[in-house]
Write a protein that holds these residues in place. Structure first.
Motif, PDB file in Angstrom:
ATOM      1  N   TYR A  72       3.569  20.184   1.978  1.00  0.00           N
ATOM      2  CA  TYR A  72       4.056  18.596   0.889  1.00  0.00           C
ATOM      3  C   TYR A  72       3.087  17.313   1.178  1.00  0.00           C
ATOM      4  O   TYR A  72       2.514  17.435   2.958  1.00  0.00           O
ATOM      5  CB  TYR A  72       6.271  18.201   1.824  1.00  0.00           C
ATOM      6  CG  TYR A  72       6.188  17.183   0.903  1.00  0.00           C
ATOM      7  CD1 TYR A  72       5.560  16.968  -0.771  1.00  0.00           C
ATOM      8  CD2 TYR A  72       6.209  15.516   1.386  1.00  0.00           C
ATOM      9  CE1 TYR A  72       6.393  16.261  -1.998  1.00  0.00           C
ATOM     10  CE2 TYR A  72       6.409  14.858   0.630  1.00  0.00           C
ATOM     11  CZ  TYR A  72       6.722  14.786  -0.435  1.00  0.00           C
ATOM     12  OH  TYR A  72       6.927  13.308  -1.620  1.00  0.00           O
ATOM     13  N   ARG A  73       2.440  17.277   0.545  1.00  0.00           N
ATOM     14  CA  ARG A  73       0.983  15.911   1.313  1.00  0.00           C
ATOM     15  C   ARG A  73       1.159  14.697   0.449  1.00  0.00           C
ATOM     16  O   ARG A  73       2.024  15.158  -1.360  1.00  0.00           O
ATOM     17  CB  ARG A  73       0.148  16.580   0.487  1.00  0.00           C
ATOM     18  CG  ARG A  73      -0.264  17.980   0.905  1.00  0.00           C
ATOM     19  CD  ARG A  73      -1.433  17.601   3.195  1.00  0.00           C
ATOM     20  NE  ARG A  73      -1.280  18.258   3.525  1.00  0.00           N
ATOM     21  CZ  ARG A  73      -0.606  19.203   4.812  1.00  0.00           C
ATOM     22  NH1 ARG A  73       0.763  18.509   4.996  1.00  0.00           N
ATOM     23  NH2 ARG A  73      -1.594  20.022   5.479  1.00  0.00           N
ATOM     24  N   VAL A  74       1.630  13.853   1.172  1.00  0.00           N
ATOM     25  CA  VAL A  74       1.761  12.616  -0.153  1.00  0.00           C
ATOM     26  C   VAL A  74       0.816  11.928  -0.527  1.00  0.00           C
ATOM     27  O   VAL A  74       0.235  11.491   1.066  1.00  0.00           O
ATOM     28  CB  VAL A  74       3.232  11.293   0.004  1.00  0.00           C
ATOM     29  CG1 VAL A  74       3.395  10.028  -0.830  1.00  0.00           C
ATOM     30  CG2 VAL A  74       4.336  12.349  -0.294  1.00  0.00           C
ATOM     31  N   SER A  75       0.039  10.465  -0.585  1.00  0.00           N
ATOM     32  CA  SER A  75      -1.413  10.003  -0.785  1.00  0.00           C
ATOM     33  C   SER A  75      -1.035   9.131  -0.077  1.00  0.00           C
ATOM     34  O   SER A  75      -0.260   8.465  -0.610  1.00  0.00           O
ATOM     35  CB  SER A  75      -2.476   9.894  -2.144  1.00  0.00           C
ATOM     36  OG  SER A  75      -1.098   9.747  -3.050  1.00  0.00           O
ATOM     37  N   ILE A  76      -2.116   8.590   0.635  1.00  0.00           N
ATOM     38  CA  ILE A  76      -1.880   7.124   1.134  1.00  0.00           C
ATOM     39  C   ILE A  76      -1.491   6.036   0.333  1.00  0.00           C
ATOM     40  O   ILE A  76      -0.584   4.779   0.705  1.00  0.00           O
ATOM     41  CB  ILE A  76      -2.255   6.593   2.611  1.00  0.00           C
ATOM     42  CG1 ILE A  76      -2.022   5.602   3.092  1.00  0.00           C
ATOM     43  CG2 ILE A  76      -3.791   6.349   1.547  1.00  0.00           C
ATOM     44  CD1 ILE A  76      -0.874   6.444   4.001  1.00  0.00           C
ATOM     45  N   GLU A  77      -2.100   6.288  -1.073  1.00  0.00           N
ATOM     46  CA  GLU A  77      -2.214   4.759  -2.095  1.00  0.00           C
ATOM     47  C   GLU A  77      -0.932   5.091  -2.348  1.00  0.00           C
ATOM     48  O   GLU A  77      -0.157   3.894  -2.415  1.00  0.00           O
ATOM     49  CB  GLU A  77      -3.222   5.592  -2.421  1.00  0.00           C
ATOM     50  CG  GLU A  77      -4.549   5.557  -2.275  1.00  0.00           C
ATOM     51  CD  GLU A  77      -5.261   6.456  -1.499  1.00  0.00           C
ATOM     52  OE1 GLU A  77      -4.748   6.816  -1.562  1.00  0.00           O
ATOM     53  OE2 GLU A  77      -6.557   6.305  -1.223  1.00  0.00           O
ATOM     54  N   ASP A  78       0.125   5.775  -2.543  1.00  0.00           N
ATOM     55  CA  ASP A  78       1.252   6.331  -3.737  1.00  0.00           C
ATOM     56  C   ASP A  78       2.148   5.817  -2.286  1.00  0.00           C
ATOM     57  O   ASP A  78       3.274   4.260  -3.369  1.00  0.00           O
ATOM     58  CB  ASP A  78       1.486   7.585  -3.774  1.00  0.00           C
ATOM     59  CG  ASP A  78       0.787   8.370  -4.519  1.00  0.00           C
ATOM     60  OD1 ASP A  78       0.530   6.906  -5.380  1.00  0.00           O
ATOM     61  OD2 ASP A  78       1.226   9.206  -5.312  1.00  0.00           O
ATOM     62  N   ASP A  81       1.271   1.399  -3.006  1.00  0.00           N
ATOM     63  CA  ASP A  81       2.114   1.251  -3.888  1.00  0.00           C
ATOM     64  C   ASP A  81       4.011   1.146  -3.789  1.00  0.00           C
ATOM     65  O   ASP A  81       3.979   0.161  -4.347  1.00  0.00           O
ATOM     66  CB  ASP A  81       1.309   2.184  -4.133  1.00  0.00           C
ATOM     67  CG  ASP A  81       0.206   1.780  -5.586  1.00  0.00           C
ATOM     68  OD1 ASP A  81      -0.240   1.416  -4.716  1.00  0.00           O
ATOM     69  OD2 ASP A  81      -0.381   2.860  -6.437  1.00  0.00           O
TER      70      ASP A  81
END
Length: 89
Positions: A72-78, A81
């Protein structure tokens, strides 16, 4: 405070009297209510939303499986935001 002076002024301006509008015969009008098509569609949508669940169980299970597998990966931009939206709203 002089109450008697107030009563005299009140009598001059006749603020205690209620004025009735003259009755102009009998009218036979009935109240009616019409709901627009937009209002009807809004009611249907509102009922549909009320009947649905707030939690999407399939999506929760999918994310839990990804977290357990370590994929599970979440982008730092998301994340940034979402944090900005929470702080600014």
């Amino acid at each position: 405070m002089r109450i008697d002076a107030y009563m005299q002024v009140n009598q001059i301006y006749q603020t205690n009297k209620t004025k009735n509008a003259p009755k102009a015969g009998k009218t036979s009008s009935k109240d009616s209510l019409e709901i627009s098509s937009f209002g009807n569609a809004f009611q249907v949508a509102k009922q549909a939303v009320a009947q649905t669940s707030d939690v999407r169980a399939d999506r929760v299970k999918e994310i839990q499986a990804q977290m357990a597998a370590g994929t599970y990966r979440v982008s730092i931009e998301d994340v940034a935001d979402k944090m900005a939206d929470q702080l600014l709203s």
